[in-house]
Enzyme design. Sequence first.
Site, PDB file in Angstrom:
ATOM      1  CE  LYS A 124      -2.546  -3.415   1.904  1.00 24.19           C
ATOM      2  NZ  LYS A 124      -2.016  -4.688   2.417  1.00 24.19           N
ATOM      3  CG  ASP A 129       3.262  16.910  -6.463  1.00 26.78           C
ATOM      4  OD1 ASP A 129       2.816  16.405  -7.502  1.00 26.78           O
ATOM      5  OD2 ASP A 129       2.730  17.870  -5.875  1.00 26.78           O
ATOM      6  CG  HIS A 314      -5.599  -5.222   7.802  1.00 33.04           C
ATOM      7  ND1 HIS A 314      -4.905  -4.363   6.965  1.00 33.04           N
ATOM      8  CD2 HIS A 314      -5.913  -6.292   7.043  1.00 33.04           C
ATOM      9  CE1 HIS A 314      -4.827  -4.894   5.759  1.00 33.04           C
ATOM     10  NE2 HIS A 314      -5.417  -6.059   5.773  1.00 33.04           N
ATOM     11  CE  LYS A 316      -1.235  -5.912   6.515  1.00 39.20           C
ATOM     12  NZ  LYS A 316      -2.052  -6.908   7.083  1.00 39.20           N
TER      13      LYS A 316
END
Length: 410
Positions: A124, A129, A314, A316
């Site tokens: 993810k 920019d 969820h 990590k």
Amino acid sequence: MKKTPPLLARANGFTDGHRVHLLQGAEELFPALIEAMDGARSEIQFETYIFDCTGSGATVAEALIRAAARGVCTRLVVDGVGTGALQPAWIARLRAAGVQYCVYSPLGPLGLLLPHQWRRLHRKLCVVDRRLLFCGGINVLDDFHDPNHGPLDAPRLDFAVQASGSLVALASDAMEQLWWRMQILRSARRHHLPQALQALRAVGARHAVAAAGTSMRLALVLRDNVRHRSRIEQAYRRAIGAAQREIIIASAYFLPGGKLRQALVMAARRGVRVRLLLQGRYEYFMQYHATRPVYGALLDAGVEIHEYAPSFLHAKVAVIDALGERPWATVGSSNLDPLSLLLAREANVVVQDVAFARELRERLVHAMQHAGRRMDPARYAGRPLRQRVLDRIAFGLMRLALWVAGRRYF
């Protein structure tokens, strides 16, 4: 804070001059992400496993649409399994605004029956920019919504970071290379290979922009199936092997291989306090049941196992020796299981900074104390026969799947 020796710093990929902020859940990530996108001037690169426009997820999609509509080069890559098929109305809106949308490894007629399809895009990442990086475990998914389980009573627990500095260019280059690799494959199928190769040669012509005025040390650790097959696991093992006081790891799906399990056991036996925050709610058969057989050896060594119960875990992340002078922390997309460590494309940011490590530690300790159930060794040993049978079946199926994929792990 003591300085890391230059040779060691270079070997570990650490660079100075960064700013980094810890973000918990979509509630903290999405507003920061949207603000950055709304301020984008030239380019947005975005990769995610799940892109779900339910609830607050729609606000991220809207930000991408706004950016593309005002002329910002906006690229979105989603995984063919995690995201599946977006609603046609959203695809139409994204493409009408000019968002360049691509699906990584879409499933064919045989779906996941082919082992090569198990290699997924699980990282993810978002770069705006080439100046601002977002990296972590949080998908574009509302905190109170689960695609398979529906509405959630409490938000899932997950983390990401927002970072600036020279590290951003490394992430941008990695995303650029993946994007053009996918375009080459697509162009080859359409007989436009020369154009794709010409575009690929342009990659890397830009330069990094570093943030000044801070001593924070960061490293970007990527995992792929070519050059960096074991980088994330090796980073964990080095940090665990060097731990002196405390190890805290939160992993949604936890099934470490033999070397990583042994590193945790050895740390506990030499007096390091090792605490694991793991999934306490049933989500998927394989991930839930295959994890349990590895608990025994860890509990016997004195490792504390806390199961997160209010919602789905969820996260990590890990933090080591946060109360010492040389802490180590990581936030990313990689679980400590074979799907992440052997098959998927993953991205973790490693941070060496006292304030950051202590903030992450504080949040994890709070979760363990207020939302975790500590696993009692006697309760584990006395779990029902049916559960033990299911655990062994899942563990066996996982080993069989790895054998089919030609991977050695346990």
